[in-house]
Design a protein around this motif. Structure first.
Motif, mmCIF file in Angstrom:
data_model
loop_
_atom_site.group_PDB
_atom_site.id
_atom_site.type_symbol
_atom_site.label_atom_id
_atom_site.label_comp_id
_atom_site.label_asym_id
_atom_site.label_seq_id
_atom_site.Cartn_x
_atom_site.Cartn_y
_atom_site.Cartn_z
ATOM 1 N N GLN A 116 36.294 44.681 48.911
ATOM 2 C CA GLN A 116 36.172 45.232 47.673
ATOM 3 C C GLN A 116 36.791 46.514 46.671
ATOM 4 O O GLN A 116 37.285 46.601 46.094
ATOM 5 N N LEU A 119 40.419 46.100 47.172
ATOM 6 C CA LEU A 119 41.073 45.515 45.816
ATOM 7 C C LEU A 119 41.016 46.367 44.778
ATOM 8 O O LEU A 119 41.596 45.795 43.646
ATOM 9 N N ILE A 120 39.734 47.199 44.369
ATOM 10 C CA ILE A 120 39.716 47.709 43.407
ATOM 11 C C ILE A 120 40.833 49.009 43.257
ATOM 12 O O ILE A 120 41.440 49.288 42.235
ATOM 13 N N LYS A 123 43.979 47.707 42.427
ATOM 14 C CA LYS A 123 43.873 47.280 40.462
ATOM 15 C C LYS A 123 43.936 48.584 39.913
ATOM 16 O O LYS A 123 44.896 48.463 39.174
ATOM 17 N N THR A 130 46.740 40.919 39.154
ATOM 18 C CA THR A 130 46.302 39.688 40.569
ATOM 19 C C THR A 130 47.073 39.011 40.428
ATOM 20 O O THR A 130 46.676 38.724 41.973
ATOM 21 N N VAL A 144 40.417 36.320 43.304
ATOM 22 C CA VAL A 144 41.083 38.289 43.350
ATOM 23 C C VAL A 144 40.105 38.176 42.118
ATOM 24 O O VAL A 144 39.539 39.248 42.227
ATOM 25 N N LEU A 148 37.167 41.396 42.022
ATOM 26 C CA LEU A 148 37.739 41.605 41.177
ATOM 27 C C LEU A 148 36.159 42.307 40.008
ATOM 28 O O LEU A 148 35.336 43.537 39.947
ATOM 29 N N LYS A 152 34.105 45.656 40.306
ATOM 30 C CA LYS A 152 33.404 46.630 39.222
ATOM 31 C C LYS A 152 32.196 46.909 38.956
ATOM 32 O O LYS A 152 31.808 47.516 38.440
#
Length: 173
Positions: A116, A119-120, A123, A130, A144, A148, A152
């Protein structure tokens, strides 16, 4: 990898690396310098590289951006607040508040799982979409999106908990 293969790969990869560097440093000249340095380092190791070096090049660019940022932070000198005019003092206060918010956000991100967090960061901090995240991580675009969303949600819960303690019910009237 031959010189021709490297040249072909570099032409296709350069825009993506510039995008990463621009999202990080917001200065075209600095971004160009970072990408040039990454390409030079890849060139020096081209005989050891596979044909698909996208993830390696992206990672090297991010690492180079972090190194660039650290050097920039050392160069920044903030004058003492008493020497600043009132308006500049307010800007310094705003910057301190922003720094505290960023620190809180980073602490909350650290509470997430490693996947996580990754991915954060891709982004939010690198501004990747994505499809780009899917290409870098090897995860399907749909996964994804789902991951995400969960990250979040967890991040928001952690931020609310850290900001308000155990929730609004703990506030004294």
């Amino acid at each position: 990898m031959t010189s021709e293969e490297f040249e072909h790969m570099a032409i296709g990869l350069r825009p993506q690396l510039l995008h990463i560097a621009m999202n990080f440093c917001h200065d075209e000249d600095d971004a160009e310098d970072i990408v040039q340095e990454v390409m030079l380092r890849l060139w020096m190791r081209r005989d050891k590289l596979d044909h698909d070096v996208t993830s390696l090049a992206c990672k090297a660019t991010r690492n180079m951006c972090v190194s660039w940022w650290r050097k920039e932070q050392v160069r920044c000198v903030v004058p003492l607040a008493e020497d600043l005019p009132l308006e500049e003092s307010r800007q310094t206060d705003d910057q301190l508040m922003m720094d505290e918010q960023i620190k809180l956000l980073q602490q909350c991100i650290a509470q997430l799982s490693r996947s996580q967090q990754r991915l954060i960061r891709l982004k939010l901090f690198e501004g990747l979409d994505t499809q780009e995240i899917a290409a870098i991580t090897g995860i399907t675009p749909r996964s994804v999106i789902v991951m995400l969303s969960a990250a979040k949600q967890k991040l928001m819960e952690t931020l609310v908990e850290r900001t308000w303690g155990q929730g609004p019910s703990t506030i004294d009237n």
